[in-house]
Design a protein around this motif. Structure first.
Motif, mmCIF file in Angstrom:
data_model
loop_
_atom_site.group_PDB
_atom_site.id
_atom_site.type_symbol
_atom_site.label_atom_id
_atom_site.label_comp_id
_atom_site.label_asym_id
_atom_site.label_seq_id
_atom_site.Cartn_x
_atom_site.Cartn_y
_atom_site.Cartn_z
ATOM 1 N N MET A 65 0.847 -1.186 0.000
ATOM 2 C CA MET A 65 0.000 0.000 0.000
ATOM 3 C C MET A 65 0.888 1.244 0.000
ATOM 4 S SD MET A 65 -3.198 0.936 0.040
ATOM 5 C CE MET A 65 -4.172 2.406 0.356
ATOM 6 N N LYS A 66 0.790 2.035 -1.063
ATOM 7 C CA LYS A 66 1.666 3.192 -1.233
ATOM 8 C C LYS A 66 0.853 4.478 -1.078
ATOM 9 C CE LYS A 66 4.544 0.658 -4.542
ATOM 10 N NZ LYS A 66 3.643 -0.517 -4.608
ATOM 11 N N VAL A 67 1.195 5.275 -0.077
ATOM 12 C CA VAL A 67 0.517 6.531 0.197
ATOM 13 C C VAL A 67 1.490 7.678 -0.037
ATOM 14 C CG1 VAL A 67 -0.634 7.935 1.948
ATOM 15 C CG2 VAL A 67 -1.014 5.455 1.893
ATOM 16 N N VAL A 68 1.072 8.635 -0.852
ATOM 17 C CA VAL A 68 1.906 9.796 -1.150
ATOM 18 C C VAL A 68 1.388 11.013 -0.394
ATOM 19 C CG1 VAL A 68 2.564 11.458 -2.947
ATOM 20 C CG2 VAL A 68 2.649 9.001 -3.422
ATOM 21 N N ALA A 69 2.292 11.697 0.313
ATOM 22 C CA ALA A 69 1.967 12.973 0.945
ATOM 23 C C ALA A 69 2.281 14.063 -0.071
ATOM 24 C CB ALA A 69 2.784 13.161 2.215
ATOM 25 N N TYR A 70 1.236 14.661 -0.623
ATOM 26 C CA TYR A 70 1.409 15.643 -1.692
ATOM 27 C C TYR A 70 1.145 17.056 -1.167
ATOM 28 C CZ TYR A 70 0.905 18.110 -6.094
ATOM 29 O OH TYR A 70 1.057 19.018 -7.109
ATOM 30 N N GLY A 71 2.117 17.954 -1.332
ATOM 31 C CA GLY A 71 1.986 19.293 -0.791
ATOM 32 C C GLY A 71 1.619 20.365 -1.786
ATOM 33 N N ASN A 83 -8.986 4.001 5.818
ATOM 34 C CA ASN A 83 -8.855 3.475 4.463
ATOM 35 C C ASN A 83 -8.731 1.952 4.503
ATOM 36 O OD1 ASN A 83 -6.687 2.551 2.233
ATOM 37 N ND2 ASN A 83 -7.937 4.222 1.411
ATOM 38 N N ASP A 84 -9.558 1.267 3.745
ATOM 39 C CA ASP A 84 -9.571 -0.201 3.795
ATOM 40 C C ASP A 84 -8.228 -0.803 3.416
ATOM 41 O OD1 ASP A 84 -12.203 -0.209 4.602
ATOM 42 O OD2 ASP A 84 -13.020 -0.490 2.574
ATOM 43 N N GLY A 85 -7.572 -0.217 2.423
ATOM 44 C CA GLY A 85 -6.276 -0.750 1.999
ATOM 45 C C GLY A 85 -5.233 -0.656 3.094
ATOM 46 N N CYS A 86 -5.187 0.501 3.756
ATOM 47 C CA CYS A 86 -4.238 0.677 4.854
ATOM 48 C C CYS A 86 -4.557 -0.258 6.009
ATOM 49 C CB CYS A 86 -4.249 2.131 5.329
ATOM 50 S SG CYS A 86 -3.577 3.325 4.149
ATOM 51 N N LYS A 87 -5.840 -0.358 6.335
ATOM 52 C CA LYS A 87 -6.232 -1.218 7.453
ATOM 53 C C LYS A 87 -5.883 -2.673 7.183
ATOM 54 C CE LYS A 87 -10.557 0.277 7.783
ATOM 55 N NZ LYS A 87 -11.936 0.423 8.323
ATOM 56 N N ALA A 88 -6.013 -3.092 5.935
ATOM 57 C CA ALA A 88 -5.678 -4.474 5.593
ATOM 58 C C ALA A 88 -4.186 -4.741 5.791
ATOM 59 C CB ALA A 88 -6.082 -4.759 4.147
ATOM 60 N N VAL A 89 -3.361 -3.760 5.423
ATOM 61 C CA VAL A 89 -1.915 -3.904 5.600
ATOM 62 C C VAL A 89 -1.570 -4.009 7.082
ATOM 63 C CG1 VAL A 89 0.311 -2.718 5.347
ATOM 64 C CG2 VAL A 89 -1.326 -2.729 3.453
ATOM 65 N N TRP A 90 -2.162 -3.136 7.887
ATOM 66 C CA TRP A 90 -1.879 -3.152 9.321
ATOM 67 C C TRP A 90 -2.413 -4.414 9.982
ATOM 68 C CZ3 TRP A 90 -3.918 2.470 9.131
ATOM 69 C CH2 TRP A 90 -2.874 3.328 8.765
ATOM 70 N N ASP A 91 -3.591 -4.849 9.554
ATOM 71 C CA ASP A 91 -4.166 -6.079 10.131
ATOM 72 C C ASP A 91 -3.281 -7.293 9.853
ATOM 73 O OD1 ASP A 91 -6.304 -4.672 11.126
ATOM 74 O OD2 ASP A 91 -7.688 -5.227 9.509
ATOM 75 N N ALA A 92 -2.539 -7.224 8.745
ATOM 76 C CA ALA A 92 -1.645 -8.329 8.396
ATOM 77 C C ALA A 92 -0.298 -8.222 9.097
ATOM 78 C CB ALA A 92 -1.439 -8.360 6.878
ATOM 79 N N TYR A 124 4.038 3.204 9.507
ATOM 80 C CA TYR A 124 4.523 3.536 8.173
ATOM 81 C C TYR A 124 6.007 3.215 7.983
ATOM 82 C CZ TYR A 124 0.249 6.375 8.130
ATOM 83 O OH TYR A 124 -1.044 6.804 8.209
ATOM 84 N N LYS A 125 6.337 2.827 6.758
ATOM 85 C CA LYS A 125 7.715 2.801 6.308
ATOM 86 C C LYS A 125 7.872 3.987 5.371
ATOM 87 C CE LYS A 125 11.245 0.086 3.928
ATOM 88 N NZ LYS A 125 11.580 -1.200 3.246
ATOM 89 N N PHE A 126 8.813 4.872 5.662
ATOM 90 C CA PHE A 126 8.935 6.113 4.921
ATOM 91 C C PHE A 126 9.925 5.985 3.766
ATOM 92 C CE2 PHE A 126 7.613 7.265 9.214
ATOM 93 C CZ PHE A 126 6.488 8.033 8.934
ATOM 94 N N HIS A 127 9.523 6.560 2.637
ATOM 95 C CA HIS A 127 10.359 6.549 1.440
ATOM 96 C C HIS A 127 10.597 7.989 0.992
ATOM 97 C CE1 HIS A 127 9.722 2.158 0.740
ATOM 98 N NE2 HIS A 127 8.563 2.413 1.338
ATOM 99 N N TYR A 128 11.822 8.263 0.566
ATOM 100 C CA TYR A 128 12.201 9.591 0.079
ATOM 101 C C TYR A 128 12.778 9.431 -1.332
ATOM 102 C CZ TYR A 128 11.950 10.177 5.145
ATOM 103 O OH TYR A 128 11.542 10.155 6.467
ATOM 104 N N PRO A 129 11.919 9.237 -2.324
ATOM 105 C CA PRO A 129 12.389 8.909 -3.677
ATOM 106 C C PRO A 129 13.253 9.976 -4.331
ATOM 107 C CG PRO A 129 10.020 9.330 -3.652
ATOM 108 C CD PRO A 129 10.451 9.223 -2.231
ATOM 109 N N LEU A 130 13.038 11.244 -4.010
ATOM 110 C CA LEU A 130 13.868 12.290 -4.610
ATOM 111 C C LEU A 130 15.308 12.197 -4.098
ATOM 112 C CD1 LEU A 130 11.468 15.385 -4.437
ATOM 113 C CD2 LEU A 130 11.905 13.891 -6.389
ATOM 114 N N ILE A 131 15.461 11.885 -2.838
ATOM 115 C CA ILE A 131 16.798 11.708 -2.278
ATOM 116 C C ILE A 131 17.453 10.471 -2.884
ATOM 117 C CG2 ILE A 131 18.097 11.234 -0.167
ATOM 118 C CD1 ILE A 131 16.046 12.898 1.361
ATOM 119 N N ALA A 132 16.682 9.396 -3.003
ATOM 120 C CA ALA A 132 17.219 8.158 -3.576
ATOM 121 C C ALA A 132 17.679 8.365 -5.016
ATOM 122 C CB ALA A 132 16.161 7.059 -3.505
ATOM 123 N N ALA A 133 16.933 9.205 -5.747
ATOM 124 C CA ALA A 133 17.272 9.466 -7.150
ATOM 125 C C ALA A 133 18.288 10.593 -7.305
ATOM 126 C CB ALA A 133 16.011 9.815 -7.932
#
Length: 253
Positions: free
Chosen positions: A1-7, A111-120, A146-155
């Motif tokens: 489940m991928k959630v983007v924080a968009y500013g 969110n059902d998708g997030c809850k499913a991930v956490w339930d697992a 959450y597991k945090f990803h910083y794709p701009l830094i990675a790239a």
């Protein structure tokens, strides 16, 4: 489940583009609206939302703070009601917590998708738009949800690469993303607000005028915006424009 924080700013727009170019598709894109963004940011969110639909990404979901008593109250309204300035003026970031972090967390909690991930027993992947010039801000790798990803830094995308990515896809440059009454505004940005959005400037000055101030002098922390503007200053007098950076209150600039 991928959630983007968009500013709604340069970094988070470039992050979406980078995800698209590398074949990473988000499940949820969240824009936390404090009610105080400048018009160009709201316009850009609509433009990027159309782009998301075009490339097969989910539409941007706008989330807002929900209060039990003052339902739908914006950050501006909250400050005026409490005769105070945004907490960042006093060296705190509780306004960011209440108006950016909590609305996104509340959405994910339901969110059902997030809850499913956490339930697992797993973590939701959360993507944050810090660029390669802001690596110091990427402090957290994960927490209990959450597991945090910083794709701009990675790239290794700095500001220049982010601007180039946006242009590469034919999108307009966002302009700075931040509340129009942000105490972190540079002096040159206060003058730009005066010239571009005089009605918003008057609302910011009203907030400052009505605030019960003791430890700070005004929205500028060490100075009052109203006094500063009364000195007939011009943009040429200041060299603090520098590199334009989006709101640093939270993630997803």
């Amino acid at each position: 489940m991928k959630v983007v924080a968009y500013g709604g700013g340069t970094n988070s727009t470039a992050m979406l583009i980078g995800m698209y170019e590398t074949g990473v598709s988000p499940d949820v894109i969240l824009f936390a609206d404090t009610g105080g963004e400048k018009p160009h940011t709201y316009d850009h969110v609509r433009v990027v939302n159309a782009w998301c639909k075009k490339v097969g990404f989910p539409e941007i979901v706008i989330v807002k703070k929900r209060g039990r008593v003052f339902v739908g109250e914006t950050l501006e309204e909250n400050c005026i009601r409490k005769t105070m300035l945004p907490s960042i003026a006093y060296g705190y970031k509780t306004c960011s917590q209440k108006y950016k972090v909590q609305p996104q967390d509340m959405y994910c909690n339901n969110n059902d998708g997030c809850k499913a991930v956490w339930d697992a027993g797993n973590l939701v992947d959360k993507y944050i738009g810090y660029d390669a010039d802001e690596e110091r801000r990427a402090k957290f790798t994960e927490n209990e949800k959450y597991k945090f990803h910083y794709p701009l830094i990675a790239a290794e995308w700095g500001r220049e690469e982010c601007v180039e990515a946006i242009a590469r896809h034919g999108l307009p440059q966002p302009g700075k993303s931040a509340c129009f009454f942000c105490p972190s505004s540079k002096k040159a940005e206060i003058l730009a607000l005066r010239d571009q959005y005089p009605d918003l400037l008057e609302r910011a000055l009203k907030m400052e005028d009505q605030a019960n101030l003791t430890s700070v002098k005004g929205l500028g922390r060490t100075f009052s915006w109203r006094v500063f503007l009364a000195n007939q200053v011009t943009p040429e007098q200041f060299s603090d424009a520098g590199k334009e950076m989006d709101c640093g209150c939270y993630d997803g600039d």
